[in-house]
Design a protein around this motif. Structure first.
Motif, short mmCIF file in Angstrom:
data_model
loop_
_atom_site.label_atom_id
_atom_site.label_comp_id
_atom_site.label_asym_id
_atom_site.label_seq_id
_atom_site.Cartn_x
_atom_site.Cartn_y
_atom_site.Cartn_z
N ASP A 205 -14.43 19.13 21.34
CA ASP A 205 -15.61 18.01 20.41
C ASP A 205 -16.69 18.97 21.08
O ASP A 205 -16.67 19.78 21.70
CB ASP A 205 -15.78 16.68 21.80
N TRP B 33 -20.90 14.32 20.77
CA TRP B 33 -19.54 13.51 20.27
C TRP B 33 -19.89 13.11 19.09
O TRP B 33 -18.78 12.09 19.34
CB TRP B 33 -19.79 12.43 21.49
N TYR C 114 -15.40 11.96 18.82
CA TYR C 114 -15.22 10.41 19.71
C TYR C 114 -15.62 9.36 19.03
O TYR C 114 -15.26 8.66 19.01
CB TYR C 114 -16.70 11.36 21.35
N ARG D 255 -14.10 8.99 15.88
CA ARG D 255 -12.17 8.55 16.21
C ARG D 255 -13.08 7.05 16.74
O ARG D 255 -11.63 6.05 16.28
CB ARG D 255 -11.96 9.05 17.44
N LEU D 256 -13.81 6.88 17.33
CA LEU D 256 -14.32 5.34 17.46
C LEU D 256 -14.09 4.23 16.76
O LEU D 256 -13.80 3.35 16.96
CB LEU D 256 -15.29 5.37 19.02
N ALA E 138 -10.31 14.50 14.67
CA ALA E 138 -9.64 14.59 15.76
C ALA E 138 -9.06 16.63 15.82
O ALA E 138 -8.05 16.28 15.08
CB ALA E 138 -9.09 13.80 16.73
N SER F 13 -6.16 4.77 21.63
CA SER F 13 -6.40 6.55 21.50
C SER F 13 -6.51 7.20 22.93
O SER F 13 -7.06 6.88 23.72
CB SER F 13 -7.71 6.67 20.89
N ILE G 65 -9.78 8.84 23.01
CA ILE G 65 -11.36 8.17 23.39
C ILE G 65 -11.11 7.80 24.53
O ILE G 65 -12.01 7.49 25.50
CB ILE G 65 -10.79 6.84 22.28
N HIS G 66 -9.98 6.89 24.94
CA HIS G 66 -9.93 6.64 26.50
C HIS G 66 -10.39 7.35 27.53
O HIS G 66 -11.25 7.06 28.50
CB HIS G 66 -8.87 5.87 26.89
N THR H 63 -12.01 9.96 27.10
CA THR H 63 -13.67 10.83 27.34
C THR H 63 -13.98 9.89 27.57
O THR H 63 -15.34 10.19 28.78
CB THR H 63 -13.82 11.15 25.37
N ALA H 64 -13.89 8.82 27.49
CA ALA H 64 -14.86 7.63 27.84
C ALA H 64 -15.00 7.46 29.27
O ALA H 64 -15.70 6.92 30.48
CB ALA H 64 -14.91 6.68 27.51
N PRO I 75 -14.86 1.70 24.32
CA PRO I 75 -13.64 0.95 22.96
C PRO I 75 -13.12 -0.40 23.50
O PRO I 75 -13.54 -0.41 24.76
CB PRO I 75 -12.18 1.86 23.63
#
Length: 808
Positions: free
Chosen positions: A262, A267, A270, A273-274, A282, A477, A480-481, A483-484, A495
């Motif tokens: 990314d 971002w 990210y 996709r979110l 991705a 994902s 996503i999880h 990275t967050a 998310p």
């Protein structure tokens, strides 16, 4: 449910004496009374905990640990021997069936296996599968029992035994056995027996060679207590997908690692996709097995909205590990990557051209968008699929871990390399700093179907996804999880599933579904609603009664019957399905999220994932921006802010005064599940963050917004035309009526314009707000009614005045 009660109701009768004596250990934590109990003082103080008490308790605890560990070891060896014996019998029966088929072609007669032979083998394998299931539950119950009794000891006596006993557990790690080897062997044998010696043939690595994937995927979370049970259920319907059947199974064979790229400034991948924007991509690099694996798959996942008529697709190509850095930096040309494939001619020209185009596009995006590695995901995947048949594929990812790969905080992790070298596949990654890790608490179940339009998935899949063993989490994902969670200071839009991470996903049993032992009913699963973190520290002063063996067995059966009866009563409490059946009979009881989704809500169209501070943060941000700009814009923003606050206060006061504004008290069952379906749970975002709620925006939404605005304009023009007619052709009284209609028309135009601009802005931002307009039409009708009343009143009053004047 307290653990002691859960243990008594879940243990197996045949293994009764091998479980941890939880009640006895709990009773030993009570010292003698200082004075004898009396009527006036029935609960006198107890003597302080002494070193002798501690020594006696530790001795009993070690005896229990040895008993449990020895039984687990013996039972595990027994299962290994039973699998070997069954494997010999299955191979013998299958070879007889193969010889029969060969001899029939030559016209000779052989002793062919009968259907009864296969049924007996299937029954024997089902019994072994049930043993594996029971042993996994035995280990889980006893491990939880030791953890809880140690926690209770440390809290009750103030003597800290947990660090010491952790070393004892490591010496006898009965809870660390991996049952995947059993599952792989049993899967092969069970598939042979189920297909009567004719398993489905095909390339097991078809999934690894496929370049484009178009599937309907649904995702679920599975609690660690239920992982083995879910695997055993899946194994009885689909064989475990083994990519290399000629090689002895090894845990590293199921290891999968992926590194996601990314732009750390924007971002953009990210966020795309979110928010599931059209065309969101991705880009990841994936390899199967250990760090020495030479083949790296470069993949791109592209999201497509349904209204485009296209399906989301994953495309990839293979690259040697030594060439990855040069490829990502642009030093290695795309043509040279596929030069060998063109020369050998093993692939079609069309396939090579597609891969070459994909490689060129990914390389261009990585270089021009300055994409760098940000997050790694690692997990062990157990895939269930018929070889060469991807219509139904189920995978279970356990030991899921997310690892930081970026260099944003000044620490060199990946450096100029495409991945960091210190993170291999040695879960739980003790060599990696803890701040760079996110150990996901659940396994992830993915059900991937390639069904034709209108075709229903198999019944066993519907039963599995509706049972208490899984928790549906749509659009989950790993990228996503990870990275967050690993970038909390840089990612402010999180998310929707993040607020649920501290909620226990285990649910009460709603119907008998699971592993059946031949000739017996399904044992009650221990995955009910046992809370390993609950503190059932209410020590009764009465000593536990000494119970004989027959009394113990009687209480065991009574506890099971009571729990089954409780399940039936609870299913009645949850309500009935639309077809009149109890929810528990048709599927699993609705959990909190499902009940909220099904319940009507009059206060807000999107109440579930809500940040109470979101609007306030946005308003403060707007005020700060307006203060910097100054001038008229600042005063307009201040006025708007005060008007909104005043409206909110008036609205809240109205809700409090309204008889429908009060909420019902939450009534819960014994297991803590609300009984009624009108309950609404609101999740708050962490400070400084907002929760992204999935909002589906299609072109027809924008068209509907425009049609609504044009309808308002049409109505306003009609009112303005009436006002113009009254103004041009009416008398003095008509002039007042014309003014009334003009004001209503102008107000409708301005209101519709503001509403249209607000809706366009909210849909463009994909904000989860209520788009329903209950205020405008009501005020418009009221204003139109007032205008007509004014016109009619003036006309009647003017007419009466004229008649009075003529009469005078």
């Amino acid at each position: 449910m307290r653990f002691g009660q859960q243990l008594r109701s879940s243990l197996l009768k045949d293994w009764y004496y091998y479980y941890i004596a939880y009640d006895d250990l709990k009773a030993q934590l009570k010292t003698d009374f200082v004075t004898a109990p009396t009527k006036t003082n029935p609960k006198p103080n107890r003597k302080p905990w002494t070193e002798d008490n501690e020594r006696r308790f530790v001795r009993e605890l070690e005896q229990e640990l040895g008993k449990v560990a020895d039984f687990q070891e013996v039972k595990s060896r027994e299962i290994v021997q039973r699998i070997k014996a069954s494997e010999k019998e299955v191979n013998d029966v299958v070879s007889r069936a193969e010889r029969q088929a060969a001899d029939e072609l030559r016209g000779s007669q052989v002793d062919a296996p009968t259907e009864e032979d296969f049924l007996l083998l299937e029954e024997d394998l089902s019994d072994i599968i049930a043993d594996v299931h029971d042993l996994a539950k035995f280990v889980q119950l006893n491990y939880t029992g030791f953890q809880k009794i140690i926690k209770k000891h440390d809290k009750q006596t103030s003597w800290h035994l947990k660090p010491v006993f952790a070393a004892r557990l490591k010496a006898k790690p009965f809870f660390k056995d991996n049952y995947d080897a059993f599952i792989v062997k049993l899967s092969k044998l069970y598939d042979l027996v189920r297909t009567r010696g004719n398993p489905v043939k095909g390339d097991s690595s078809a999934g690894g060679k496929q370049q484009n994937f178009v599937r309907q995927t649904t995702k679920y979370w599975v609690h660690p207590d239920n992982i083995t049970e879910v695997k055993l259920i899946l194994m009885k319907h689909l064989p475990v997908l083994v990519f290399n059947a000629n090689k002895e199974w090894d845990p590293s064979d199921s290891a999968i690692s992926s590194i996601y790229y990314d732009n750390t400034d924007t971002w953009e991948l990210y966020m795309g996709r979110l928010k599931k924007t059209e065309g969101a991509e991705a880009i990841r690099l994936r390899w199967y097995g250990g760090m020495n694996e030479d083949n790296i798959f470069i993949e791109r996942k592209t999201h497509r909205e349904d209204w485009t008529g296209e399906k989301s697709v994953k495309a990839r190509f293979k690259l040697k590990e030594k060439n990855v850095n040069d490829y990502l930096s642009g030093k290695l040309t795309v043509e040279s990557i596929f030069e060998k494939d063109r020369r050998e001619g093993k692939k079609s020209e069309k396939a090579i051209d597609e891969e070459e185009q994909l490689a060129r596009e990914i390389q261009y995006r990585v270089i021009t968008r300055r994409l760098v590695p940000v997050t790694r995901s690692f997990y062990h995947r157990t895939a269930f699929q018929l070889p060469g048949d991807a219509r139904v594929r189920v995978s279970l990812d356990s030991e899921l871990t997310m690892i930081r790969e970026d260099n944003l905080d000044g620490k060199t992790r990946a450096g100029k390399n495409w991945r960091r070298p210190d993170a291999g596949i040695d879960f739980p990654f003790k060599k990696v700093p803890q701040e760079d890790l996110e150990l996901f608490p659940y396994a992830v179940l993915e059900v991937k179907l390639q069904t034709q339009a209108g075709q229903e998935p198999p019944q066993w899949i519907r039963d599995l996804t509706a049972c208490h063993l899984v928790e549906a989490v749509p659009k989950f994902s790993k990228f996503i999880h990870g990275t967050a969670t690993l970038n909390p200071n840089r990612i402010h839009l999180i998310p929707f599933w993040m607020p649920q991470m501290d909620v226990d996903i285990r649910k009460p049993i709603t119907h008998k579904f699971g592993i059946d032992r031949p000739g017996q009913s399904t044992d009650i699963s221990t995955s009910g609603n046992m809370d390993p973190d609950s503190d059932d520290d209410d020590f009764e002063d009465e000593e536990p009664p000494v119970v004989e063996e027959n009394e113990d067995l009687r209480r065991l059966r009574a506890a099971r019957d009571a729990l089954e009866q409780h399940d039936l009563e609870q299913r009645r409490d949850y309500g009935t399905a639309s077809n009149g059946e109890v929810n528990g009979a048709a599927g699993n009881s609705l959990d909190v999220e499902e009940r909220i989704a099904a319940a009507p809500n009059t206060a807000n169209d999107y109440p579930l994932y809500d940040s109470d501070d979101e609007d306030e943060e946005l308003a403060n941000h707007e005020l700060e921006e307006a203060r910097r700009v100054g001038g008229l814009h600042y005063y307009q923003t201040i006025a708007k802010h005060h008007i909104v606050n005043l409206g909110s206060k008036l609205s809240s006061m109205g809700k409090k005064l309204s008889p429908h504004g009060s909420t019902m008290p939450v009534q819960t069952t014994q297991l803590g599940i609300p009984k009624y379906t009108g309950e609404t749970k609101r999740f708050k975002a962490p400070p400084g963050k907002r929760i992204h709620v999935p909002v589906r925006i299609e072109p027809k939404v924008h068209l509907a917004t425009e049609r609504t605005f044009l309808a308002w304009l049409e109505f306003s023009i009609i009112l303005a035309s009436i006002a113009a007619a009254l103004l041009n052709f009416g008398d003095g009284l008509a002039l007042l009526s014309a003014w009334a209609f003009t004001l209503v028309a102008a107000a409708a135009m301005l209101y519709s314009l503001g509403l249209y601009l607000w809706r366009v802005r909210m849909t463009r931002k994909r904000r989860a707000v209520s788009y329903h307009d209950w205020f405008g039409p009501s005020v418009l009708c009221f204003g139109l009614l007032v205008s007509v009343a004014v016109s009619f009143g003036l006309r009647v009053g003017g007419g009466a005045g004229n008649k009075g004047g003529l009469k005078g």
